[in-house]
Design an enzyme around this catalytic site. Structure first.
Site, PDB file in Angstrom:
ATOM      1  N   ASP A 160       1.066  -1.178   0.047  1.00  0.00           N
ATOM      2  CA  ASP A 160      -0.022  -0.022  -0.028  1.00  0.00           C
ATOM      3  C   ASP A 160       1.013   1.265   0.008  1.00  0.00           C
ATOM      4  OD1 ASP A 160      -1.587   1.871   0.412  1.00  0.00           O
ATOM      5  OD2 ASP A 160      -2.898   1.083   2.396  1.00  0.00           O
ATOM      6  N   SER A 161       1.387   1.557  -1.147  1.00  0.00           N
ATOM      7  CA  SER A 161       2.489   2.482  -1.232  1.00  0.00           C
ATOM      8  C   SER A 161       1.917   3.745  -1.573  1.00  0.00           C
ATOM      9  CB  SER A 161       3.559   2.161  -2.133  1.00  0.00           C
ATOM     10  OG  SER A 161       3.019   2.022  -3.465  1.00  0.00           O
ATOM     11  N   THR A 162       2.820   4.912  -1.289  1.00  0.00           N
ATOM     12  CA  THR A 162       2.522   6.362  -2.090  1.00  0.00           C
ATOM     13  C   THR A 162       3.176   6.083  -3.406  1.00  0.00           C
ATOM     14  OG1 THR A 162       4.831   6.908  -1.359  1.00  0.00           O
ATOM     15  CG2 THR A 162       2.930   7.625   0.278  1.00  0.00           C
TER      16      THR A 162
END
Lengths: 483, 282
Positions: free
Chosen positions: B155-157
């Protein structure tokens, strides 16, 4: 005591920019306005200080003002008697050292694992190389430093030699006993010339190997643009107290441009200031980066990121812990293969790989997250590509057989023959495997079957053969034997 | 007086939200963290000036990144969430009895602290006692792990910020290694619409495909993200997200959702023609 907060060249350029001087002199781009495409690319600030030597900005060939001042401050920072700003790369500093210390027919004692620029300088000067066999490590597959006994024996056998040349450190971070070599050489009336292309930080960090000037050497060539942070092609030539700097200046001026780039000069000035003021903490941080990476890489398994545990009191007298050199034998991959995988598969560019090692250059410009990427990619390369411990080609030291001085051989009549049929002949050009770029053959040396075998195995491992006029290196120029 | 938050979706397109009140602002070691209250979207979390989540539409993102793989894996017990300091994915995972342990790896401790304090709707996920928080670099955390997880949620930027490392080949390879033999990795896969995100999407697609035998892309509509059209990557060592999807098993767990449902599960993998063409060109 000079004020290390000063940076006279930089200050003069800032001052010139602020006075909005109207330029009716070269360069013709006139602060960039005449070359919008280049200005767009490099930026106005950069172009506005790309100026020419003037009465106010001094002249590199004959410094009396800000350049002289900048050089004096730099000399003090490095603990030297004199320092020259150099704009032709460390190659030009090397030439300055050799051309001012050994003349035609005179001998220079040097380790074989020198950079090509040193032997090139011998072609220019006409001096005769006397090679010292650098010790080598079978475990790591690299050449180490010179042992003090070997230097002593070579000096005894060649009492007429004019100077001893030393790498401080090697590309891999290995230092010889520089102070011991200096004492030996000086007691025999020989100069000590030092290649510090990879040691600009030694004068500024804490707990790093001894710098050439600290060890009492006579001259040193320092690649400020490597660990020192200045622009590519800028360098320092340092001199100790027994060197006539005015004579060296004359020698340097033989080949140095009369239009020295002020971008390069200012970068030397500013970088010296930075290192003098905060070098200690900078290199502490770099050492920390390297140390962290070493621990993590060694924890992956099969890689061996070495450090000061390889110190042996002689051929590895000291180790530069800012360097991140990694051996790959355990993995069964050549260092150059790891280099290529990192580039092709992981978008990571490292400094170089040889048959059994690679070197990732660590500097103040690094970030922890990039180190994590490097370490992560190495772990992945091990998972996906390892072949198991290699019966790999180990490093071999091939003692050169010098038949003629490099200059004489370089300029003698020559003919081209297929490389694999050249055994027994005298080579008239350079041949090296790149990486690591250390000469296998230099002009004037006898070609042997062992050398040809080594070249073949290097090529098979992915090294590029450079040097010969034939870019494919399938042919080599040899002496015809006619005068 | 009116305050407007503005985010450049491209050099030529701006998204703007009227700010009711600035709630929190900090430059952490890794990024600039802002949380503000808005009329339309509720609380908004922006990282380096880019909207990371809004209270109004975060449920879409968090449900889709969690329930799609959870409805495919027959028995997900050990889960790793990388990134996601807000806790939203933890909240969704918390709905499953089968999950025994969740590791959350978020490099920025300041982000976790800010979310816990000011974003209660997602940070409620932290209250689950199966969760262990690790404030470390994701790649570093994963590097030495092998055969540990059933599911990894990335769940990355976007790749411009500290999330950059979570888009690299070495990271995806490390995920593969850390997963069990039938493990699944799901990632925030950027968007096909604007060129910046679509380039990142293609890179991510290419790199994941080099590490995993199965990779399928699915989509959702997330109004506060550039173009609103967002993609997720479903990568696995074994399971196909449609063939191995067990609708009955998922329904039997009685999990409450607002966006995800089992019909949508089948449809979400049906991609527009231009998106298919982009992926096929890789």
């Amino acid at each position: 005591m000079k004020d290390q907060n000063r940076a006279p060249v930089y200050e003069a350029l800032e001052n010139m920019r602020n006075t909005k001087l109207v330029p009716f002199d070269v360069p013709g781009h006139k602060r960039g306005k005449g070359n919008p495409a280049l200005t767009q690319f490099l930026g106005e600030k950069c172009m506005s200080v790309d100026v020419n030597s003037t009465k106010y900005l001094d002249s590199l060939g004959h410094p009396t003002g800000i350049i002289k001042e900048g050089e004096e401050i730099a000399a003090e920072a490095f603990g030297a008697s004199h320092a020259f700003f150099m704009v032709g790369g460390t190659t030009s500093s090397i030439q300055g050292m050799i051309l001012s210390s050994v003349r035609k027919g005179e001998k220079l004692i040097l380790p074989r694992n020198v950079h090509q620029s040193i032997i090139n300088a011998l072609v220019l000067s006409g001096a005769i190389p006397v090679y010292v066999n650098p010790q080598s490590s079978q475990r790591l597959g690299i050449a180490l430093g010179m042992s003090l006994d070997d230097v002593r024996d070579t000096i005894k056998a060649n009492p007429d030699a004019k100077a001893v040349f030393v790498n401080n450190p090697t590309y891999y971070g290995i230092c010889s006993n520089l102070r011991g070599i200096v004492e030996l050489a000086h007691s025999h009336g020989m100069r000590v010339l030092v290649d510090e292309a990879h040691g600009a930080h030694f004068s500024f960090g804490k707990g790093l190997p001894l710098s050439a000037m600290q060890a009492g050497a006579d001259m040193s060539s320092v690649s400020m643009h490597k660990s020192g942070g200045s622009l590519t092609q800028s360098s320092f030539l340092l001199m100790g107290e027994h060197v006539n700097a005015d004579y060296v200046r004359q020698i340097v001026n033989l080949t140095q441009t009369t239009s020295a780039s002020y971008l390069l000069l200012a970068s030397l000035d500013i970088s010296r200031r930075t290192l003098a003021l905060s070098g200690q903490e900078i290199f502490e941080k770099v050492k920390g980066f390297s140390q962290y990476a070493r621990e993590e890489i060694n924890a992956i398994g099969d890689y061996y990121a070495y450090s000061d545990e390889i110190i042996n009191g002689d051929s590895v007298f000291d180790f530069d812990a800012t360097k991140l050199s990694v051996n790959t034998y355990g993995l069964g991959l050549a260092g150059i293969e790891v280099h290529d995988l990192l580039h092709d598969e992981y978008d990571i560019q490292i400094e170089f790989g040889d048959l059994g090692n690679f070197l990732a250059y660590i500097s103040i410009g690094d970030k922890t997250k990039n180190l994590e990427r490097l370490i992560g990619a190495l772990a992945e390369i091990r998972r996906l590509y390892r072949r198991g411990p290699s019966a790999a080609i180990r490093y071999e030291y091939l003692a050169p057989q010098v038949a003629l001085p490099p200059q004489e051989a370089f300029y003698s009549p020559r003919r081209s023959v297929p490389l694999d049929q050249s055994a027994g002949e005298i080579c008239s050009e350079f041949l090296m495997t790149y990486p690591p770029g250390i000469p296998i053959l230099a002009p004037g040396e006898r070609i042997t079957q062992d050398i040809l075998d080594y070249i073949r195995s290097s090529r098979e491992a992915g090294c590029v053969i450079t040097g010969p006029a034939d870019l494919e290196a399938d042919r080599i120029n040899i002496l015809t034997g006619e005068a | 007086m009116a305050f407007w938050f503005m985010e450049n979706h491209t050099d030529n397109v701006v998204m703007s939200i009227k700010v009711k009140e600035q709630v929190y602002s900090e430059q952490s070691e890794y990024q600039r963290i802002d949380i503000f209250e808005s009329e339309e979207f509720g609380r908004v979390l922006a990282l380096d000036g880019i909207i990371n989540l809004t209270e109004k539409d975060e449920f879409i993102y968090h449900e889709m990144i969690t329930h799609v793989p959870m409805a495919v894996h027959p028995n997900p017990e050990h889960v790793l969430v990388v990134g996601a300091g807000d806790g939203g994915a933890l909240r969704e995972l918390g709905k499953y009895q089968s999950v025994q342990h969740i590791d959350l790896v978020e490099i920025d401790a300041a982000l976790v602290a800010a979310c816990r304090k000011y974003l209660p709707t997602t940070a409620i996920g932290y209250q689950d006692e199966r969760v262990t928080v690790h404030n470390r670099d994701g790649l570093r955390f994963l590097r030495r792990l092998e055969d540990v997880y059933d599911l990894i949620i990335v769940d990355s930027t976007d790749p411009a910020g500290p999330g950059e490392i979570l888009f690299t080949k070495e990271f995806y390879g490390s995920c593969y290694k850390a997963l069990k033999q039938d493990g699944i990795m799901v990632n925030q896969h950027e968007s096909p619409f604007y060129s910046y995100e679509s380039a990142a999407m293609m890179r991510s697609y290419r790199r994941i495909r080099s590490a995993f035998p199965v990779l399928r892309v699915y989509q959702a509509h997330i109004p506060s993200y550039p173009s609103g059209h967002w993609l997720f990557g479903f990568a696995s060592k074994k399971y196909d997200p449609l063939k191995d999807f067990d609708e009955k098993r998922w329904l039997a767990q009685g999990i409450q959702t607002r966006y995800y449902n089992t019909d949508l599960h089948r449809g979400t993998f049906c991609l527009p023609t231009y998106v298919r063409a982009l992926l096929e060109s890789e």
